[in-house]
Design a protein around this motif. Structure first.
Motif, PDB file in Angstrom:
ATOM      1  N   PRO A 192     -38.753   5.773  22.107  1.00 12.31           N
ATOM      2  CA  PRO A 192     -38.348   7.145  21.775  1.00 12.31           C
ATOM      3  C   PRO A 192     -37.648   7.206  20.416  1.00 12.31           C
ATOM      4  N   ASP A 193     -37.687   8.389  19.815  1.00 21.33           N
ATOM      5  CA  ASP A 193     -36.926   8.598  18.584  1.00 21.33           C
ATOM      6  C   ASP A 193     -35.435   8.703  18.894  1.00 21.33           C
ATOM      7  N   ILE A 194     -35.120   9.358  20.019  1.00 21.67           N
ATOM      8  CA  ILE A 194     -33.731   9.597  20.391  1.00 21.67           C
ATOM      9  C   ILE A 194     -33.555   9.350  21.888  1.00 21.67           C
ATOM     10  N   VAL A 195     -32.445   8.710  22.254  1.00 21.32           N
ATOM     11  CA  VAL A 195     -32.072   8.523  23.659  1.00 21.32           C
ATOM     12  C   VAL A 195     -30.811   9.325  23.926  1.00 21.32           C
ATOM     13  N   LEU A 196     -30.842  10.152  24.966  1.00 15.98           N
ATOM     14  CA  LEU A 196     -29.639  10.840  25.433  1.00 15.98           C
ATOM     15  C   LEU A 196     -29.068  10.002  26.567  1.00 15.98           C
ATOM     16  N   MET A 197     -27.903   9.411  26.354  1.00 14.50           N
ATOM     17  CA  MET A 197     -27.382   8.338  27.200  1.00 14.50           C
ATOM     18  C   MET A 197     -26.053   8.704  27.860  1.00 14.50           C
ATOM     19  N   ASP A 198     -26.006   8.608  29.185  1.00 14.16           N
ATOM     20  CA  ASP A 198     -24.736   8.726  29.896  1.00 14.16           C
ATOM     21  C   ASP A 198     -24.007   7.386  29.817  1.00 14.16           C
ATOM     22  N   VAL A 199     -22.706   7.387  30.044  1.00 16.54           N
ATOM     23  CA  VAL A 199     -21.932   6.136  30.054  1.00 16.54           C
ATOM     24  C   VAL A 199     -21.877   5.539  31.452  1.00 16.54           C
ATOM     25  N   ASN A 200     -21.636   6.359  32.445  1.00 17.96           N
ATOM     26  CA  ASN A 200     -21.379   5.883  33.807  1.00 17.96           C
ATOM     27  C   ASN A 200     -22.693   5.743  34.570  1.00 17.96           C
ATOM     28  N   LEU A 201     -23.310   4.556  34.487  1.00 19.28           N
ATOM     29  CA  LEU A 201     -24.625   4.304  35.077  1.00 19.28           C
ATOM     30  C   LEU A 201     -24.576   3.145  36.072  1.00 19.28           C
ATOM     31  N   PRO A 202     -25.493   3.125  37.035  1.00 14.43           N
ATOM     32  CA  PRO A 202     -25.610   1.947  37.906  1.00 14.43           C
ATOM     33  C   PRO A 202     -26.097   0.733  37.120  1.00 14.43           C
TER      34      PRO A 202
ATOM     35  N   ILE B 105     -30.528  -1.463  23.431  1.00 16.63           N
ATOM     36  CA  ILE B 105     -31.616  -0.666  22.853  1.00 16.63           C
ATOM     37  C   ILE B 105     -31.606  -0.759  21.332  1.00 16.63           C
ATOM     38  N   LEU B 106     -30.432  -0.616  20.736  1.00 21.55           N
ATOM     39  CA  LEU B 106     -30.357  -0.664  19.279  1.00 21.55           C
ATOM     40  C   LEU B 106     -30.646  -2.069  18.745  1.00 21.55           C
ATOM     41  N   GLY B 107     -30.334  -3.085  19.535  1.00 25.91           N
ATOM     42  CA  GLY B 107     -30.670  -4.444  19.129  1.00 25.91           C
ATOM     43  C   GLY B 107     -32.167  -4.676  19.102  1.00 25.91           C
ATOM     44  N   GLU B 108     -32.876  -4.029  20.030  1.00 19.30           N
ATOM     45  CA  GLU B 108     -34.326  -4.163  20.120  1.00 19.30           C
ATOM     46  C   GLU B 108     -35.057  -3.162  19.228  1.00 19.30           C
ATOM     47  N   MET B 109     -34.493  -1.967  19.085  1.00 26.37           N
ATOM     48  CA  MET B 109     -35.143  -0.876  18.348  1.00 26.37           C
ATOM     49  C   MET B 109     -34.134  -0.215  17.408  1.00 26.37           C
ATOM     50  N   PRO B 110     -33.835  -0.816  16.283  1.00 30.01           N
ATOM     51  CA  PRO B 110     -32.790  -0.306  15.391  1.00 30.01           C
ATOM     52  C   PRO B 110     -33.042   1.106  14.878  1.00 30.01           C
ATOM     53  N   SER B 111     -34.298   1.525  14.836  1.00 38.45           N
ATOM     54  CA  SER B 111     -34.594   2.855  14.303  1.00 38.45           C
ATOM     55  C   SER B 111     -34.385   3.957  15.333  1.00 38.45           C
ATOM     56  N   THR B 112     -34.250   3.589  16.611  1.00 40.72           N
ATOM     57  CA  THR B 112     -33.966   4.586  17.648  1.00 40.72           C
ATOM     58  C   THR B 112     -32.541   5.090  17.490  1.00 40.72           C
ATOM     59  N   ARG B 113     -32.349   6.369  17.728  1.00 39.73           N
ATOM     60  CA  ARG B 113     -31.025   6.970  17.626  1.00 39.73           C
ATOM     61  C   ARG B 113     -30.514   7.279  19.037  1.00 39.73           C
ATOM     62  N   VAL B 114     -29.242   7.071  19.267  1.00 38.86           N
ATOM     63  CA  VAL B 114     -28.658   7.276  20.595  1.00 38.86           C
ATOM     64  C   VAL B 114     -27.573   8.344  20.528  1.00 38.86           C
ATOM     65  N   ILE B 115     -27.706   9.327  21.422  1.00 38.83           N
ATOM     66  CA  ILE B 115     -26.672  10.348  21.607  1.00 38.83           C
ATOM     67  C   ILE B 115     -25.979  10.070  22.935  1.00 38.83           C
ATOM     68  N   ILE B 116     -24.698   9.763  22.887  1.00 38.19           N
ATOM     69  CA  ILE B 116     -23.926   9.580  24.118  1.00 38.19           C
ATOM     70  C   ILE B 116     -23.575  10.956  24.656  1.00 38.19           C
ATOM     71  N   LEU B 117     -23.993  11.227  25.891  1.00 40.86           N
ATOM     72  CA  LEU B 117     -23.776  12.525  26.517  1.00 40.86           C
ATOM     73  C   LEU B 117     -23.085  12.269  27.850  1.00 40.86           C
ATOM     74  N   THR B 118     -21.780  12.513  27.908  1.00 39.42           N
ATOM     75  CA  THR B 118     -21.000  12.031  29.047  1.00 39.42           C
ATOM     76  C   THR B 118     -19.838  12.946  29.392  1.00 39.42           C
ATOM     77  N   GLY B 119     -19.330  12.780  30.601  1.00 36.00           N
ATOM     78  CA  GLY B 119     -18.150  13.514  31.018  1.00 36.00           C
ATOM     79  C   GLY B 119     -16.857  12.883  30.534  1.00 36.00           C
ATOM     80  N   TYR B 120     -16.927  11.656  29.988  1.00 34.45           N
ATOM     81  CA  TYR B 120     -15.733  10.943  29.527  1.00 34.45           C
ATOM     82  C   TYR B 120     -15.530  11.244  28.043  1.00 34.45           C
ATOM     83  N   ASP B 121     -14.937  12.383  27.763  1.00 36.71           N
ATOM     84  CA  ASP B 121     -14.821  12.860  26.383  1.00 36.71           C
ATOM     85  C   ASP B 121     -13.430  12.571  25.841  1.00 36.71           C
TER      86      ASP B 121
END
Length: 231
Positions: A50-60, A71-87
């Motif tokens: 993916p171009d962008i990953v929308l990522m929660d923090v609290n996962l199984p 993910i960034l180690g494997e795919m440096p060009s992918t961008r990650v947006i952290i989307l979480t309740g822990y703000d």
């Protein structure tokens, strides 16, 4: 023009569907996959690129910061947006040092989320609702290094880039479940002295006094799930 490919990572099906509903109002965006846990997220990212990953923090089975690093180690060009309740600012700090491009609370308005996705795809960063360039976000992080984490001057570069190593995260999760050093050593097939050495590093990096405070820190930041800690 090719659509922007998105991967959604969150363990709540209704929240994932809500994100899809919002994102699909924009014809330039395409949701190419979903994942409910850390391992599946990494596998889906490798499969879909993916171009962008929308990522929660609290996962199984792996928290979102760990998965972001993989993910960034494997795919440096992918961008990650952290989307979480822990703000909180400290969590933002760690996420950005890991390489995340944005950090949003889960109650972000739909229009702001769409704007964030496009800003990140255009190479910018979004921190606490503010768009930044790479240079600006680097300065933001640098200003907060001493506030949130300290390292000795001769610390390896890899250590300075992340709050805890993968092994330290494993140990912290077991500590949060109430395991003793002996139990952790047996579980991970390492010596008790190695566990002690890792615990010393964990306490120093998190700037806490003891393992109880470290466990509270992990739970408060969503690094370890409450249901796992209770087992």
């Amino acid at each position: 023009m090719d659509s922007i490919k998105l991967l959604i990572v969150d363990d709540h099906p209704l929240f994932r569907q809500g994100l899809i509903d919002v994102l699909e109002t924009d014809a330039s965006l395409s949701v190419v996959g979903e994942a409910a846990d850390g391992e599946t997220a990494f596998a889906k990212a490798c499969e879909q690129r993916p171009d962008i990953v929308l990522m929660d923090v609290n996962l199984p089975n792996a928290n979102g910061l760990q998965v972001t690093r993989r993910i960034l180690g494997e795919m440096p060009s992918t961008r990650v947006i952290i989307l979480t309740g822990y703000d909180d600012a400290e969590q933002v700090f760690h996420a950005l040092r890991l390489g995340a491009a944005a950090y949003c609370a889960k109650d972000v308005p739909p229009e702001m989320l769409l704007n964030t996705v496009h800003a990140v795809h255009n190479g910018n960063y979004v921190v606490q609702g503010r768009q930044m360039t790479a240079e600006e976000v680097a300065a933001w992080v640098e200003q907060r290094v001493g506030r949130y984490i300290t390292y000795p001057a001769d610390a390896p570069a890899t250590e300075a880039l992340t709050p805890l190593s993968p092994r330290e995260m494993e140990i912290l999760e077991l500590v949060t479940r109430g395991a003793s050093n002996k139990e952790i050593a047996f579980r991970l097939n390492i010596s008790q002295q190695t566990v002690k050495n890792h615990m010393t590093a964990i306490l120093r990096k998190l700037r806490v006094a003891d393992r109880t405070q470290a466990a509270v820190y992990a739970l408060r930041h969503g690094w370890v799930r409450l249901d796992l800690a209770a087992r």
